[in-house]
Design a protein around this motif. Sequence first.
Motif, PDB file in Angstrom:
ATOM      1  N   LYS A 219      37.839   2.864   2.751  1.00  0.00           N
ATOM      2  CA  LYS A 219      37.066   2.246   3.427  1.00  0.00           C
ATOM      3  C   LYS A 219      36.833   3.152   4.545  1.00  0.00           C
ATOM      4  N   ALA A 220      35.586   3.688   4.841  1.00  0.00           N
ATOM      5  CA  ALA A 220      35.483   4.641   5.596  1.00  0.00           C
ATOM      6  C   ALA A 220      34.328   4.373   6.724  1.00  0.00           C
ATOM      7  N   SER A 221      34.544   4.687   7.862  1.00  0.00           N
ATOM      8  CA  SER A 221      33.470   4.657   8.934  1.00  0.00           C
ATOM      9  C   SER A 221      33.480   5.884   9.880  1.00  0.00           C
ATOM     10  N   LEU A 222      32.217   6.074  10.550  1.00  0.00           N
ATOM     11  CA  LEU A 222      32.080   7.192  11.483  1.00  0.00           C
ATOM     12  C   LEU A 222      31.904   6.731  12.635  1.00  0.00           C
ATOM     13  N   ASN A 223      32.600   7.373  13.707  1.00  0.00           N
ATOM     14  CA  ASN A 223      32.640   6.973  15.091  1.00  0.00           C
ATOM     15  C   ASN A 223      31.820   8.238  15.679  1.00  0.00           C
ATOM     16  N   PHE A 443      23.540  17.659  10.283  1.00  0.00           N
ATOM     17  CA  PHE A 443      24.849  18.176  10.464  1.00  0.00           C
ATOM     18  C   PHE A 443      25.478  17.286   9.124  1.00  0.00           C
ATOM     19  N   LEU A 444      25.426  16.137   8.976  1.00  0.00           N
ATOM     20  CA  LEU A 444      26.154  15.033   8.070  1.00  0.00           C
ATOM     21  C   LEU A 444      25.375  15.108   6.620  1.00  0.00           C
ATOM     22  N   SER A 445      23.955  15.385   6.845  1.00  0.00           N
ATOM     23  CA  SER A 445      23.028  15.326   5.521  1.00  0.00           C
ATOM     24  C   SER A 445      23.301  13.800   5.090  1.00  0.00           C
ATOM     25  N   LEU A 446      23.144  12.684   5.945  1.00  0.00           N
ATOM     26  CA  LEU A 446      23.415  11.392   5.279  1.00  0.00           C
ATOM     27  C   LEU A 446      22.093  11.248   4.645  1.00  0.00           C
ATOM     28  N   GLN A 476      29.347   2.374   8.947  1.00  0.00           N
ATOM     29  CA  GLN A 476      30.198   2.245   7.624  1.00  0.00           C
ATOM     30  C   GLN A 476      29.640   3.291   6.614  1.00  0.00           C
ATOM     31  N   ILE A 477      30.384   3.736   5.797  1.00  0.00           N
ATOM     32  CA  ILE A 477      29.932   4.719   4.881  1.00  0.00           C
ATOM     33  C   ILE A 477      31.016   5.054   3.602  1.00  0.00           C
TER      34      ILE A 477
END
Length: 539
Positions: A219-223, A443-446, A476-477
């Motif tokens: 489980k991943a999240s970006l802060n 930068f993240l190319s989401l 959340q990602i």
Amino acid sequence: MRVKMHLFIYLFQDDISVLLVEKEELLHDIITGNQPIFVCEKAVSRFVMAPISSAILINNTHYITSQLINNYFCLLSLTRQLLSWCTMAHNPNMPWVEAPGTLHPLWVRCDKSDPCATAWLGVETVYSGNKTSGVKLYTVSCKGPRGDETSFTTLDELKQEHEKRHRPSTVATKGYAQYNLFCSLKEESMMFESQSSVIASLTWNNVEKVLECPPLSSKASLNIKVTVGDLRSPLYQTYREMEFLLVSALAEGLRTGETEWLEPLETQSAVNLTRALIEGIAAVVITVREISKDATAAFSSVVIERGDLDFTEQLWERMRKSVTSYQDITECLKIVVKAVKLGKIKPWIHKDSNSTLSKLILQSYQQQIDAMPLTGLTPANMLLELGLDKIRKDFINYLVGKEFTTLNYLSYYLDTEVDLQEQVIRVRKLHHLLEILGTCSTFLSLPHDRLFLFTQSCLQYYKTSNYDENHVFQLQIKPALISYFYEKEQPFSWAMEVSSGQGSKEVKTALYLSDRPLVDHVRFDLGEVTGVFFFCFVC
């Protein structure tokens, strides 16, 4: 028993101090939850007052001496005695002990001088409804720095320690890791301080070894925290425009009465540029002194400028790069208003323009022009309106054009019925959101679907919250979308825990690794080594 309790407190009242602390940052890095806690430490002189850097106290102050480090931890024997009495006082099976009611967890600072390097001892009461059902005792041992991974506690050793203390039938393991994604930038041009950060936090089950890379099933999240004006920002040129509009000159100057004019970016005067615009001299060459982009190209820029600038927007572009005084603003607007009144120009403007000058130009189409006294702060307010109008259209063009949101979602930020200073606040919020979005997209190319949902979340947040560059936005990602950034990097924080039991009876034993000391009240011999970890053992 009650007499003994009071006697204990009386005997040591001059030796210990108990503080109700709202947030102890380093301690909350290694314990669950974020509730207030009692922190017990050695009592010191009450004649010198200074703040405790790592704690936010409910009463805001605490009396300590200038010799803070190595001076406010308790002896281990005293600490264990205190926790023993605290545990006994909460025992529901001892009715002759008067329990003090529901209390926050108690944590006691220790000096790390024992063989286990104990830095904290803690006790937390477990409640079942309103009744006490037990207590959890914590020991935090902290060592380091260590650069050799073979010196760390292994997973098997952690399991053995847990089984020795709790004798469970089965255990579960869980891993945690945090990466600073900006650290994956290796350009030499990026060697400067920045307050912006993108932290990836990942959690997963079934840990196999110390410092293992999080699997894609995590489980991943970006802060995400973005400070405007960061040279790495893909919207840095937009920041330069906002800097004139909001901070240094116009809006802040009108609000406080003190104006700090920026160095002009144009070689020609504001008056000459305005005259040239009106006269339509196409041969005028505008020389702009911009900061070299070579040092700022951390990742691609976001271009939000439009090709359909109307007359008022072109006027704004020239004036923001050249005015250096209120007199400049007044003279430029006098030239424009005079040309409009005399019918010398009938420029094209956007039909939804809302500035005072735009309305004057619209009136000139019907040859019904109201009087326009350019005195006092009126010219500065008019220029501020031009800037707000132009920048709002820029932001709409980018956000709606890229299908990140709709005009309906932006209505709060585009409202021109509120007073001018409130419009400034809302446009500033919108700019901050664009800075955040620009970081995520370049930068993240989401992917677009993630950016769309994130945009709605950020817009909703700022509808009810004050402007705050220190706020951390969370997204959340899926780990696969960011694995490129972290899979070859060293985490700045990594942890694994072994647990057993469920609910209030769950117990844990954990190992925490960090690139900075996890305890701030004792000293560490840092030496000159780099790439090391400090580690805490919590059981």
